[in-house]
Design a protein around this motif. Structure first.
Motif, short mmCIF file in Angstrom:
data_model
loop_
_atom_site.label_atom_id
_atom_site.label_comp_id
_atom_site.label_asym_id
_atom_site.label_seq_id
_atom_site.Cartn_x
_atom_site.Cartn_y
_atom_site.Cartn_z
N ILE A 101 0.83 -1.20 0.00
CA ILE A 101 0.00 0.00 0.00
C ILE A 101 0.86 1.25 0.00
O ILE A 101 0.62 2.20 -0.75
N THR A 102 1.88 1.26 0.86
CA THR A 102 2.71 2.47 0.94
C THR A 102 3.50 2.67 -0.35
O THR A 102 3.74 3.80 -0.77
N LEU A 103 3.88 1.59 -1.01
CA LEU A 103 4.51 1.71 -2.32
C LEU A 103 3.54 2.31 -3.32
O LEU A 103 3.89 3.24 -4.08
N GLN A 104 2.31 1.81 -3.34
CA GLN A 104 1.31 2.34 -4.27
C GLN A 104 1.03 3.81 -4.01
O GLN A 104 0.89 4.61 -4.95
N ASP B 152 10.36 1.41 1.44
CA ASP B 152 9.39 0.55 2.13
C ASP B 152 8.53 1.33 3.11
O ASP B 152 7.59 0.77 3.68
N GLY B 153 8.85 2.61 3.31
CA GLY B 153 8.10 3.40 4.29
C GLY B 153 8.26 2.89 5.70
O GLY B 153 7.51 3.28 6.60
N GLU B 154 9.23 1.98 5.91
CA GLU B 154 9.51 1.40 7.23
C GLU B 154 8.27 0.73 7.82
O GLU B 154 8.04 0.78 9.04
N ARG C 111 -2.29 9.51 7.66
CA ARG C 111 -1.96 9.00 6.33
C ARG C 111 -2.40 9.95 5.23
O ARG C 111 -1.69 10.15 4.25
N HIS C 112 -3.58 10.53 5.37
CA HIS C 112 -4.08 11.39 4.29
C HIS C 112 -3.24 12.66 4.17
O HIS C 112 -3.06 13.19 3.07
#
Length: 356
Positions: A59-62, A74-76, A332-333
């Protein structure tokens, strides 16, 4: 997927002028860990946790891709903390025997204790990196804690020498970094916020330890030096630093002489005089153009203005727009919108230069 460092990676070669990236962490989904919280416990265990972490990584990659980020990470998502998650996989550190120490002369924290010789018994993040490499052909940047920041996050009851412990960690980090390159990572970044505090140690042996950590790596290397996450302890400390934050002035001259390829610095909404970037002229510079200490979304024009100012001191082909620091404590947003602003601001400046 075949490993190739980004210098030979056609996908990296195709990236535009001013390639964007993040400094490190990105917010975790609420079903994985408590949002907007550092050191948040995982909400799952065992195989369920591994599956959830991999889902979060996808998800964080997308989200980075949708925001237009060029060099992804990878956003850790598999780490509770940017330092301690690495340390907890090492021998010689007891997480049950804890002491309270002052972190970077800023705030107190309960930390594990070094009780014997430290050693890496197995790779720590390599399987995570290999998984990320399987998801994308984009250049990947992977963050590791720097040796000096690691020793500042522990109580040493064994070596009784900051320098010796830092060098032991540097050797361990080099082992991990070599395996990460083998897993397909293109840029290894070492996080060293401690470089903004312990200036004498940085110049005496801190950069030497960093050189040991990058020895023999075939990828490009970066050091990230910021003023910390957007948490209260850090924002309160910043208020004590006066009208000009000149900490970089004390360490950049020696970093320029080092073998580190990229220097990552906090610039937007900070009081860092941007002319200090001249001190590393010739290095690639990740210019922090996104403030991670507030929820206000930068406009593309604001991002472009920060980058445009940095261009007075950084050659255009060496300027990499970035966030000031990790974004784990943000909603997140908010993080998504800030990343989109980073990409849009870089695009504005790119278009401006092309018109010239």
């Amino acid at each position: 997927m075949m490993n190739q460092n980004y210098a030979a990676n056609p996908d990296f070669a195709a990236t535009p002028l001013f390639p964007t990236s993040t400094a490190g962490s990105l917010p975790k989904p609420g079903w994985l860990a408590e949002p907007e919280t550092l050191w948040s416990p995982w909400k799952l265990t065992g195989d369920d946790l591994l599956t959830a972490q991999q889902d979060a990584l996808r998800i964080t990659l997308q989200e980075q891709q949708q925001a237009g980020i060029d060099i992804v990470s990878d956003g850790e998502q598999t780490r509770q903390h940017f330092v301690t998650t690495f340390i907890e996989h090492l021998a010689g550190v007891d997480f049950q025997q804890r002491q309270t120490v002052r972190i970077r002369n800023r705030y107190d924290a309960s930390v594990p204790t070094v009780v014997g010789p430290v050693a890496r018994l197995a790779p720590v993040f390599v399987e995570d990196a290999r998984f990320l490499r399987q998801q994308t052909c984009q250049p990947i940047k992977w963050a590791l804690p720097g040796p000096m920041t690691m020793i500042d996050t522990l109580y040493d009851a064994h070596y009784h020498s900051r320098k010796q412990l830092a060098f032991e960690f540097a050797r361990i980090l080099n082992q991990e970094a070599r395996d990460l390159v083998g897993a397909g990572v293109d840029i290894i970044q070492f996080d060293e916020p401690a470089f903004n505090v312990f200036f004498d140690d940085v110049n005496d042996w801190g950069i030497e330890a960093l050189e040991l950590a990058i020895e023999g790596l075939s990828c490009e290397t970066a050091v990230h030096i910021c003023y910390g996450y957007g948490i209260q302890a850090n924002t309160a400390w910043k208020k004590t630093l006066g009208e000009q934050w000149r900490q970089y002035e004390k360490i950049l001259p020696k970093l320029k002489e080092s073998n580190i390829d990229i220097v990552s610095l906090e610039c937007h909404n900070s009081r860092v005089p941007l002319e200090l970037l001249e001190l590393v002229r010739g290095k690639k510079v990740m210019v922090g153009a996104i403030d991670v200490a507030n929820h206000q979304i930068e406009t593309p024009a604001e991002v472009a203005a920060t980058l445009r100012s940095a261009l007075q001191y950084v050659d255009a082909d060496k300027l990499y727009p970035c966030t000031n620091c990790g974004m784990a404590p943000l909603p997140r947003h908010i993080a998504r919108q800030k990343l989109a602003a980073l990409s849009a601001g870089a695009a504005l400046l790119r278009q401006e230069l092309q018109r010239r």
